[in-house]
Design a protein around this motif. Structure first.
Motif, PDB file in Angstrom:
ATOM      1  N   ALA A 402       0.707  -1.271  -0.053  1.00 42.13           N
ATOM      2  CA  ALA A 402      -0.017  -0.201   0.023  1.00 42.13           C
ATOM      3  C   ALA A 402       0.786   1.300  -0.046  1.00 42.13           C
ATOM      4  CB  ALA A 402      -0.945  -0.070   1.043  1.00 42.13           C
ATOM      5  N   ARG A 403       0.386   2.194  -0.629  1.00 42.01           N
ATOM      6  CA  ARG A 403       0.899   3.662  -0.655  1.00 42.01           C
ATOM      7  C   ARG A 403       0.147   4.614   0.071  1.00 42.01           C
ATOM      8  NH1 ARG A 403       2.523   1.213  -5.391  1.00 42.01           N
ATOM      9  NH2 ARG A 403       4.850   1.383  -5.862  1.00 42.01           N
ATOM     10  N   ASN A 404      -1.070   4.285   0.719  1.00 37.19           N
ATOM     11  CA  ASN A 404      -1.620   5.062   1.509  1.00 37.19           C
ATOM     12  C   ASN A 404      -2.759   4.280   2.288  1.00 37.19           C
ATOM     13  OD1 ASN A 404      -3.223   5.147  -1.271  1.00 37.19           O
ATOM     14  ND2 ASN A 404      -4.812   5.268   0.311  1.00 37.19           N
ATOM     15  N   LEU A 405      -3.144   4.743   3.510  1.00 39.56           N
ATOM     16  CA  LEU A 405      -4.105   4.002   4.394  1.00 39.56           C
ATOM     17  C   LEU A 405      -5.611   4.572   3.918  1.00 39.56           C
ATOM     18  CD1 LEU A 405      -2.299   5.346   7.768  1.00 39.56           C
ATOM     19  CD2 LEU A 405      -2.023   3.366   6.451  1.00 39.56           C
ATOM     20  N   THR A 406      -6.346   3.476   4.428  1.00 38.91           N
ATOM     21  CA  THR A 406      -7.923   3.317   3.909  1.00 38.91           C
ATOM     22  C   THR A 406      -8.688   3.048   5.277  1.00 38.91           C
ATOM     23  OG1 THR A 406      -7.164   2.647   1.956  1.00 38.91           O
ATOM     24  CG2 THR A 406      -9.698   2.371   2.896  1.00 38.91           C
ATOM     25  N   ALA A 407      -9.721   3.973   5.410  1.00 37.83           N
ATOM     26  CA  ALA A 407     -10.477   4.101   6.720  1.00 37.83           C
ATOM     27  C   ALA A 407     -11.142   2.412   6.876  1.00 37.83           C
ATOM     28  CB  ALA A 407     -11.488   4.982   6.719  1.00 37.83           C
ATOM     29  N   GLY A 408     -10.900   1.744   7.882  1.00 37.47           N
ATOM     30  CA  GLY A 408     -11.369   0.610   8.331  1.00 37.47           C
ATOM     31  C   GLY A 408     -10.608  -0.450   7.608  1.00 37.47           C
ATOM     32  N   TRP A 409      -9.424  -0.238   6.984  1.00 35.73           N
ATOM     33  CA  TRP A 409      -8.836  -1.278   6.397  1.00 35.73           C
ATOM     34  C   TRP A 409      -7.326  -1.503   7.174  1.00 35.73           C
ATOM     35  CZ3 TRP A 409      -8.708  -1.503   0.340  1.00 35.73           C
ATOM     36  CH2 TRP A 409     -10.010  -1.600  -0.158  1.00 35.73           C
TER      37      TRP A 409
END
Length: 448
Positions: A402-409
């Motif tokens: 990943a290159r960014n975060l995602t809410a809930g993941w």
């Protein structure tokens, strides 16, 4: 109500026009606390790239033979569907193919310029200290990471959503499961660089390189952090796993490769051969981005087989200009304007028959249309994947490389915080003060 990142979608949802930066910013929030801030982006393409295709018949034959020897895929995704899908979008959507972008940031774009043959200049895209090259094209690691070992998870405290959570340096929390368990975004403040990182609600991340040893330790961490089963997944398992492997290609070599603990000629999915299979839930979905090289496609399909995952759908991200023209010829020999996403289902017939992505039938094709952004920045798939989950409001998801975060993941990789750095975001919207709040009198916790 349609997500704001989805600019157009046909009735059966097989064709979607997606705004790339908006899809990422939208995924930073939840239904209760949406993120409306803007992500800094590259200027949208106004016209296709100049053609680099061979012109003479002899040159075309020579290039075709060379590509055949290199085993480039002969476009398994039906090109007729690409053309028909794009024609449908252009007929039914008359606006520009992306939302207005925020394209200037002194912190996330370099002041250097590339001079082109035309004499024009433009900023170097996506150029920051993580992308600096060492001698002879070798890449500097974005963060000095220690060996990944099972460590006590870091659960961000509630005040991190108000005043922030200070760390002596971001590398101190590497190789650690870090969780924001709250419905509000949190803030990490790196004292060594004054860099601020935005951590979405209910997100979990591991900042580490990805190698065979790291994969083993990741498994231990996942089982410890998720000791209880969910409605659809066993302990340590996920309903959806997304991979964007660092496949070797010229584009990656010209920019930079995602750092992994692997040899140059090693298949990045071989590193994860024992990981994905044990962490995908029965009937779960696995998605993997691939290049147009046939050997890469073969490697991904071989990995699917190893993980007992059956290929059920194939998506294409067709890259266009802001006016809806492909960025280059769809049938080009030298360059193709689309990338492929393979979608597979972990084989569990009892669950598959009840779900929205059943196995055993003919493979389904879907088309994503979108104006490209910074190099390697892909559309966030959260809004497109959630309808395929058995329970879209309660599922476990993991993104690898990943290159960014995602809410809930969950997100894992050594660039996992890249686009969550404060420099990539504007201060427009209700969460403006996530970076700019005045430091109060509260004592911050300093990670030793």
């Amino acid at each position: 109500m349609s997500p704001r990142s989805v600019l157009y979608q046909n009735e059966d949802k097989s064709i979607s026009l997606i705004d790339i930066p908006c899809s990422i910013s939208e995924a930073q929030g939840t239904a209760h606390n949406p993120c409306v801030d803007l992500l800094y982006s590259s200027p949208p393409l106004e016209k296709p790239y100049p053609s680099i295709e061979p012109r003479s018949k002899k040159a075309k034959e020579e290039v075709g033979a060379r590509l055949l020897r290199a085993r480039f895929s002969d476009s398994p995704f039906p090109q007729a569907l690409l053309l028909q899908g794009l024609a449908k979008v252009r007929a039914e959507y008359r606006l520009e193919f992306c939302s207005k972008r925020k394209t200037t940031s002194a912190d996330c774009t370099s002041s250097k310029r590339k001079r082109h043959k035309s004499g024009d200049t433009k900023p170097l895209e996506d150029s920051d200290e993580q992308g600096e090259k060492g001698r002879r094209g070798t890449q500097k690691a974005p963060i000095a990471l220690r060996a990944f070992e099972t460590r006590k998870p870091l659960i961000l405290p509630s005040f991190a959503t108000v005043e922030g959570y200070r760390v002596a340096e971001i590398a101190r929390i590497a190789n650690t499961v870090v969780s924001n368990p709250f419905q509000l975004p949190a803030l990490l403040d790196d004292l060594s660089t004054s860099e601020k990182y935005r951590i979405p609600p209910l997100s979990v991340f591991i900042l580490s390189t990805i190698g065979r040893r790291e994969a083993s330790v990741f498994s231990e961490s996942a089982y410890k952090f998720l000791p209880e089963p969910s409605m659809s997944a066993a302990p340590g398992q996920f309903d959806f796993i997304l991979l964007d492997p660092p496949w070797d290609n010229k584009s990656a070599r010209r920019s930079r490769q995602y750092q992994t603990q692997r040899k140059a000629d090693e298949d990045p999915l071989e590193i994860l051969e024992d990981t994905v299979g044990k962490h995908i839930a029965p009937g779960g979905v696995v998605a993997c981005w691939i290049t147009n090289k046939q050997s890469v496609r073969d490697s991904a399909l071989q990995a699917f087989e190893t993980w007992d995952v059956e290929l059920v759908e194939e998506w294409a991200w067709l890259k266009t200009t802001v006016h809806g023209d492909p960025i280059c010829a769809i049938d080009g020999l030298m360059r193709r304007p689309y990338e492929i996403l393979l979608i597979g289902r972990h084989m569990d017939l009892a669950i598959a028959q009840e779900d929205n992505l059943a196995t055993g039938g003919p493979k389904k094709y879907r088309l994503i249309v979108g104006v490209p952004d910074l190099h390697s920045r892909k559309p966030c798939l959260k809004t497109l994947i959630e309808p395929m989950m058995k329970n879209s409001s309660s599922y476990r998801a993991l993104e690898i490389f990943a290159r960014n975060l995602t809410a809930g993941w969950w997100s894992w990789g050594d660039e996992v915080l890249k686009y969550n750095r404060g420099r990539y975001w504007t201060k427009d919207g209700p969460h403006d003060d996530i970076e700019g709040r005045t430091i109060g009198q509260r004592q911050y916790t300093i990670v030793p």
